[in-house]
Design a protein around this motif. Structure first.
Motif, PDB file in Angstrom:
ATOM      1  N   TYR A  74       0.831  -1.207   0.000  1.00 43.78           N
ATOM      2  CA  TYR A  74       0.000   0.000   0.000  1.00 43.78           C
ATOM      3  C   TYR A  74       0.868   1.261   0.000  1.00 43.78           C
ATOM      4  N   ARG A 120       0.820   4.007  -3.039  1.00 41.43           N
ATOM      5  CA  ARG A 120       0.191   5.292  -2.776  1.00 41.43           C
ATOM      6  C   ARG A 120       1.166   6.442  -2.526  1.00 41.43           C
ATOM      7  N   ALA A 162      -2.636  -0.403  -6.364  1.00 43.68           N
ATOM      8  CA  ALA A 162      -2.478   0.666  -7.343  1.00 43.68           C
ATOM      9  C   ALA A 162      -3.692   0.803  -8.247  1.00 43.68           C
ATOM     10  N   PRO A 191      -9.113   3.162  -7.133  1.00 44.71           N
ATOM     11  CA  PRO A 191      -9.139   4.625  -7.312  1.00 44.71           C
ATOM     12  C   PRO A 191      -8.801   5.371  -6.026  1.00 44.71           C
ATOM     13  N   ARG A 192      -8.035   6.428  -6.162  1.00 41.78           N
ATOM     14  CA  ARG A 192      -7.686   7.265  -5.017  1.00 41.78           C
ATOM     15  C   ARG A 192      -8.884   8.037  -4.482  1.00 41.78           C
ATOM     16  N   ASP A 193      -9.911   8.206  -5.310  1.00 42.96           N
ATOM     17  CA  ASP A 193     -11.080   8.978  -4.879  1.00 42.96           C
ATOM     18  C   ASP A 193     -11.735   8.357  -3.647  1.00 42.96           C
ATOM     19  N   GLU A 220     -10.264   6.919  -1.109  1.00 42.52           N
ATOM     20  CA  GLU A 220      -9.531   7.364   0.078  1.00 42.52           C
ATOM     21  C   GLU A 220      -9.819   8.831   0.384  1.00 42.52           C
ATOM     22  N   GLU A 221      -9.893   9.637  -0.665  1.00 44.75           N
ATOM     23  CA  GLU A 221     -10.182  11.054  -0.447  1.00 44.75           C
ATOM     24  C   GLU A 221     -11.561  11.228   0.178  1.00 44.75           C
ATOM     25  N   ILE A 265      -9.841   0.272   1.575  1.00 42.98           N
ATOM     26  CA  ILE A 265      -8.928  -0.215   0.540  1.00 42.98           C
ATOM     27  C   ILE A 265      -8.639  -1.700   0.692  1.00 42.98           C
TER      28      ILE A 265
END
Length: 283
Positions: A96, A100, A165, A168-170, A172-173, A190
């Protein structure tokens, strides 16, 4: 035209079915040979090439468990289980972080991690043995699952980095906006989404630790009551009769060892397949 297409489609179906049947037979025949050989009594297991020529019986299986094989199974389950747990926990956090964090040359990092897993363990056996002897870790579970974890962890990190990877990072946001800490976002959002990859990695780790022989034969070679694992015990088996070549006993032990792996694969086959295919598509 329609009949021709129907005949062509039926022929292709039969051809694929025949090919699949041949491949299935090719894959299952060694296990069938293993079972039939393990049931042969006396020296027939080695001297008779005919799989259906008896006499047959369960003497080889009785001989297996008369040699404290249940203790070897316990040791292998404990060592492989601890190795899997440690690799999943540490490997997930490391993967992770690589996936990230804004690290430079990530591909170089991953290549280096994978290169470590390709290092031959036999080169480390003499120095590790001296260290383990000094620390009193010979003939212990810890003396096995610590090096198992060290050798398997790089491959675990390499596998799991692909899955983390691809998420999507969205997500976490959004979790951070709701007040979650980075660690809470990891283990509540995640990590569950990467469960197929984690499960596939866990299966690979467990099977690798279950079948390992070199380190187990060096660090825990004798005492089944303490730490001797299944591969070492099978290598040291004697026959059901004194001075008899133990091929029947060995094959019986191999059947006993293989059954838990087959049951595990049948129970979790969907997760295994989904994890492996997801990694292939997302990577």
């Amino acid at each position: 035209m329609t009949r021709a297409r129907t005949s062509t489609g039926a022929g292709a179906l039969w051809g694929r079915t025949l090919l699949l049947g041949i491949i299935l037979l090719w894959c299952l025949f060694p296990f069938f040979w293993l079972i039939m050989t393990s049931l042969k009594i006396g020296d027939r297991a080695l001297n008779s090439p005919n799989l259906f020529q008896g006499p047959f019986g369960l003497q080889n299986y009785i001989a297996v468990f008369s040699q404290d094989f249940h203790l070897n199974l316990r040791n292998s389950f404990a060592v492989a289980g601890m190795t899997t747990i440690l690799c999943v926990i540490v490997g997930s956090l490391a993967a992770y972080a690589i996936a990230r964090l804004p690290l430079k040359r990530k591909l170089l990092w991953l290549s280096g991690v994978l290169a470590v897993s390709l290092f031959p363990p036999v080169a480390l056996v003499p120095p590790l043995y001296e260290v383990w002897r000094t620390l009193g870790l010979l003939n212990t579970w810890e003396g096995l699952y610590i090096p198992y974890t060290s050798f398997t962890l790089p491959l675990t990190i390499f596998i799991l980095t692909t899955f983390f990877a691809a998420i999507p990072r969205d997500l976490e946001e959004a979790a951070k906006m709701d007040g979650a800490t980075p660690f809470q976002a990891f283990y509540k959002i995640i990590f569950p989404l990467a469960a197929p990859g984690v499960f596939a990695a866990a299966i690979i780790i467990f099977v690798s630790a279950w079948n390992e022989f070199l380190l187990a034969s060096t660090f825990a070679p004798r005492n089944a009551e303490v730490a001797q694992t299944v591969p070492v015990a099978i290598a040291a088996f004697t026959g059901a009769v004194e001075f008899q070549r133990p091929i029947g006993t060995i094959t019986a032990a191999c059947v006993v060892v293989t059954i838990p792996m087959i049951i595990m694969a049948l129970i979790f086959q969907r997760r295994i397949v989904s994890g492996l295919t997801a990694g292939a598509v997302k990577g």
